[in-house]
Design a protein around this motif. Sequence first.
Motif, PDB file in Angstrom:
ATOM      1  N   ALA A 197       0.831  -1.203   0.000  1.00 46.40           N
ATOM      2  CA  ALA A 197       0.000   0.000   0.000  1.00 46.40           C
ATOM      3  C   ALA A 197       0.868   1.256   0.000  1.00 46.40           C
ATOM      4  O   ALA A 197       0.750   2.115   0.858  1.00 46.40           O
ATOM      5  N   VAL A 198       1.774   1.338  -0.971  1.00 45.59           N
ATOM      6  CA  VAL A 198       2.645   2.516  -1.050  1.00 45.59           C
ATOM      7  C   VAL A 198       2.605   3.078  -2.458  1.00 45.59           C
ATOM      8  O   VAL A 198       2.269   2.374  -3.411  1.00 45.59           O
ATOM      9  N   THR A 199       2.934   4.363  -2.583  1.00 43.18           N
ATOM     10  CA  THR A 199       3.086   4.930  -3.923  1.00 43.18           C
ATOM     11  C   THR A 199       4.569   5.201  -4.158  1.00 43.18           C
ATOM     12  O   THR A 199       5.289   5.653  -3.265  1.00 43.18           O
ATOM     13  N   VAL A 200       5.016   4.883  -5.358  1.00 48.57           N
ATOM     14  CA  VAL A 200       6.420   5.054  -5.709  1.00 48.57           C
ATOM     15  C   VAL A 200       6.532   6.166  -6.741  1.00 48.57           C
ATOM     16  O   VAL A 200       5.825   6.153  -7.751  1.00 48.57           O
ATOM     17  N   THR A 201       7.377   7.141  -6.464  1.00 48.05           N
ATOM     18  CA  THR A 201       7.610   8.228  -7.424  1.00 48.05           C
ATOM     19  C   THR A 201       9.101   8.255  -7.735  1.00 48.05           C
ATOM     20  O   THR A 201       9.928   8.237  -6.824  1.00 48.05           O
ATOM     21  N   ILE A 202       9.431   8.269  -9.031  1.00 44.76           N
ATOM     22  CA  ILE A 202      10.843   8.280  -9.413  1.00 44.76           C
ATOM     23  C   ILE A 202      11.168   9.590 -10.123  1.00 44.76           C
ATOM     24  O   ILE A 202      10.527   9.933 -11.125  1.00 44.76           O
ATOM     25  N   LEU A 203      12.123  10.337  -9.586  1.00 46.38           N
ATOM     26  CA  LEU A 203      12.585  11.547 -10.269  1.00 46.38           C
ATOM     27  C   LEU A 203      13.823  11.189 -11.085  1.00 46.38           C
ATOM     28  O   LEU A 203      14.836  10.743 -10.530  1.00 46.38           O
ATOM     29  N   ASP A 204      13.752  11.369 -12.418  1.00 44.75           N
ATOM     30  CA  ASP A 204      14.917  11.087 -13.250  1.00 44.75           C
ATOM     31  C   ASP A 204      15.777  12.347 -13.356  1.00 44.75           C
ATOM     32  O   ASP A 204      15.469  13.383 -12.762  1.00 44.75           O
ATOM     33  N   GLU A 205      16.844  12.272 -14.162  1.00 47.88           N
ATOM     34  CA  GLU A 205      17.799  13.391 -14.174  1.00 47.88           C
ATOM     35  C   GLU A 205      17.178  14.691 -14.680  1.00 47.88           C
ATOM     36  O   GLU A 205      17.561  15.778 -14.247  1.00 47.88           O
ATOM     37  N   LYS A 206      16.162  14.570 -15.556  1.00 47.68           N
ATOM     38  CA  LYS A 206      15.527  15.798 -16.056  1.00 47.68           C
ATOM     39  C   LYS A 206      14.728  16.463 -14.943  1.00 47.68           C
ATOM     40  O   LYS A 206      14.792  17.671 -14.733  1.00 47.68           O
ATOM     41  N   LYS A 207      13.967  15.629 -14.227  1.00 47.63           N
ATOM     42  CA  LYS A 207      13.178  16.179 -13.120  1.00 47.63           C
ATOM     43  C   LYS A 207      14.084  16.693 -12.009  1.00 47.63           C
ATOM     44  O   LYS A 207      13.770  17.691 -11.347  1.00 47.63           O
ATOM     45  N   LEU A 208      15.201  16.013 -11.800  1.00 49.63           N
ATOM     46  CA  LEU A 208      16.136  16.466 -10.761  1.00 49.63           C
ATOM     47  C   LEU A 208      16.702  17.837 -11.123  1.00 49.63           C
ATOM     48  O   LEU A 208      16.841  18.718 -10.269  1.00 49.63           O
ATOM     49  N   ALA A 209      16.997  18.017 -12.424  1.00 50.92           N
ATOM     50  CA  ALA A 209      17.530  19.318 -12.872  1.00 50.92           C
ATOM     51  C   ALA A 209      16.464  20.402 -12.694  1.00 50.92           C
ATOM     52  O   ALA A 209      16.742  21.492 -12.175  1.00 50.92           O
ATOM     53  N   ALA A 210      15.244  20.079 -13.096  1.00 53.18           N
ATOM     54  CA  ALA A 210      14.161  21.065 -12.977  1.00 53.18           C
ATOM     55  C   ALA A 210      13.895  21.406 -11.509  1.00 53.18           C
ATOM     56  O   ALA A 210      13.505  22.529 -11.183  1.00 53.18           O
ATOM     57  N   GLY A 211      14.136  20.429 -10.614  1.00 57.20           N
ATOM     58  CA  GLY A 211      13.837  20.639  -9.197  1.00 57.20           C
ATOM     59  C   GLY A 211      15.004  21.206  -8.400  1.00 57.20           C
ATOM     60  O   GLY A 211      14.891  21.357  -7.187  1.00 57.20           O
ATOM     61  N   GLY A 212      16.120  21.457  -9.046  1.00 57.76           N
ATOM     62  CA  GLY A 212      17.249  22.055  -8.327  1.00 57.76           C
ATOM     63  C   GLY A 212      17.991  21.109  -7.396  1.00 57.76           C
ATOM     64  O   GLY A 212      18.536  21.530  -6.377  1.00 57.76           O
ATOM     65  N   PHE A 213      18.029  19.818  -7.773  1.00 58.42           N
ATOM     66  CA  PHE A 213      18.733  18.835  -6.939  1.00 58.42           C
ATOM     67  C   PHE A 213      20.219  18.778  -7.325  1.00 58.42           C
ATOM     68  O   PHE A 213      20.694  17.805  -7.909  1.00 58.42           O
ATOM     69  N   GLY A 214      20.937  19.844  -6.990  1.00 58.73           N
ATOM     70  CA  GLY A 214      22.335  19.968  -7.417  1.00 58.73           C
ATOM     71  C   GLY A 214      23.282  18.979  -6.754  1.00 58.73           C
ATOM     72  O   GLY A 214      24.363  18.714  -7.288  1.00 58.73           O
ATOM     73  N   GLY A 215      22.898  18.433  -5.615  1.00 55.39           N
ATOM     74  CA  GLY A 215      23.750  17.455  -4.938  1.00 55.39           C
ATOM     75  C   GLY A 215      23.752  16.129  -5.687  1.00 55.39           C
ATOM     76  O   GLY A 215      24.808  15.594  -6.033  1.00 55.39           O
TER      77      GLY A 215
END
Length: 491
Positions: free
Chosen positions: A198-216
Amino acid sequence: MAKHFIKVAASAPAFTKDSVFVIGVTEKASKLTLVSDSVDISSIKNLDLAKLGVKSSPDSVVKVPAPNGAFFALVGGYKNGDVDSLRYLGGTVGRTLNEFRQVVFALPIKNESDAFSLLEGYAVGHYSYDAYKSDAKKASAQTVVLATKVKVKPATLTRVEIMRAAVHDTRDLVSMPANDLYPQSFASQASKLAKGSAVTVTILDEKKLAAGGFGGLLGVGKGSVRPPRLVKIEYKPTGAKKKIAFVGKGITYDTGGLSLKPANSMLGMKYDMTGAATVLNAVLAIARLKLKVHATAYLCLAENMPSGSATRPGDVIKLRNGKTVEVTNTDAEGRLVLGDGLALASESYPDLIVDVATLTGAQRVALGTRTAGLMGDDAAVDALFKATKASGEFAWPMPFPEELRALLNSDIADMMNSRIGNPSGGMLVGGLFLKEFIGKKSKTSDDLIPWVHLDLAGPADNDGAGYGFIPKGATGSYVRSLIALAESFAK
Ligand code: BES
Ligand code: ZN
Ligand code: ZN
């Protein structure tokens, strides 16, 4: 994969070939004593136990013949009514008595929680990793019988199975070599393990990471041809009053990057994703146990490689919460990916954040390979410390001296990721870096979200012989502690 099938019976089955009957060994007034329940041990009552090498110490197992071709296993470390020693003894049995088709626990227990601990130890300990052995035999499942008059509810056996799966699935992921386990394949494995939960899985790929400012994550991952991922696994039951966020370091391989590790230090670095595997399986177990707590795991996945596209020592990156970091050492990469994960976790204002990471060699130097370091807020540290104790896992609260933070001051950015040439208090400095990414309790509050950091660089891997329920290799330690913490939180 070692398989088994557990049952509880009011009396022991008959002695048969291929069966082993587990008897406890204790010492009374420096005399070895056998402690049994529901089985006739008169055939061995005149044995000279000391001469046979029988000992009362944990992990001591001596096999002697029983009637009809069966065996007795005389196992040390038995303490009636002590859940920790029963869990450990069960683990020793599960880990070592693999040549028998049937294992019968024929020793006294006092109550259902003793039964749970003994069987949990057995199930967690009955493990092997042979995915890459071409001659791996298809082991037939072992039948386990707990012979006792104590009533054991089916839910208790279900709980044993949930704990087993959480620990074994963690070990399997951690043991998988980095040519097969990389950020994308880890994300697929996470989705696969979550199927039916009963869980939801969300995967952020490199494009979404770039758009989201995940510089680390991007800064650490950019030296690799395999791009980083951030995987979020969320369990949100109706009626949950509290929210926990778990953030895991998931470096699928840590070469050190351009600040390259020496050959010997690099060897175990497929283990550098232990934190992510741990928080993933903790949340899946929390969902399977249907705990009334909103729990989310954030897996910070990247491969730290040196290459023409890698982050250079001296580069400055910006993490998810806007803070800039001068990367003085590309081998201090865990804190960079976790910084993004902690900042993201903070955005949903959980009541508690727990991060789990093989963060520093300094942890191993300070506490060895069986004790993890705990840092953060006193109350949060205390809650996790209690949970480790209840689970028979070992951790220790560290001091968290704020003045060490100044070591990370940078001339050109908000902070550096490591103080080159000054390894003092390395585990604590790592923790203090992470603290910069913990958000405020609410939009209007000045207080930070309660947080605890678990550095398990040492205990992730057991490079010695197996003991109790811990095999050689990936330990799967602290998954059960995180589940216990969530349980105490749900109450
Ligand atoms: N993954 C390592 C930490 C580690 C070391 C885990 C040994 C397990 C066993 C981490 O990324 C690392 O290399 N940390 C550096 C930090 C330092 C450069 C500030 C370390 O501990 O040397
Ligand atoms: Zn590193
Ligand atoms: Zn690392």
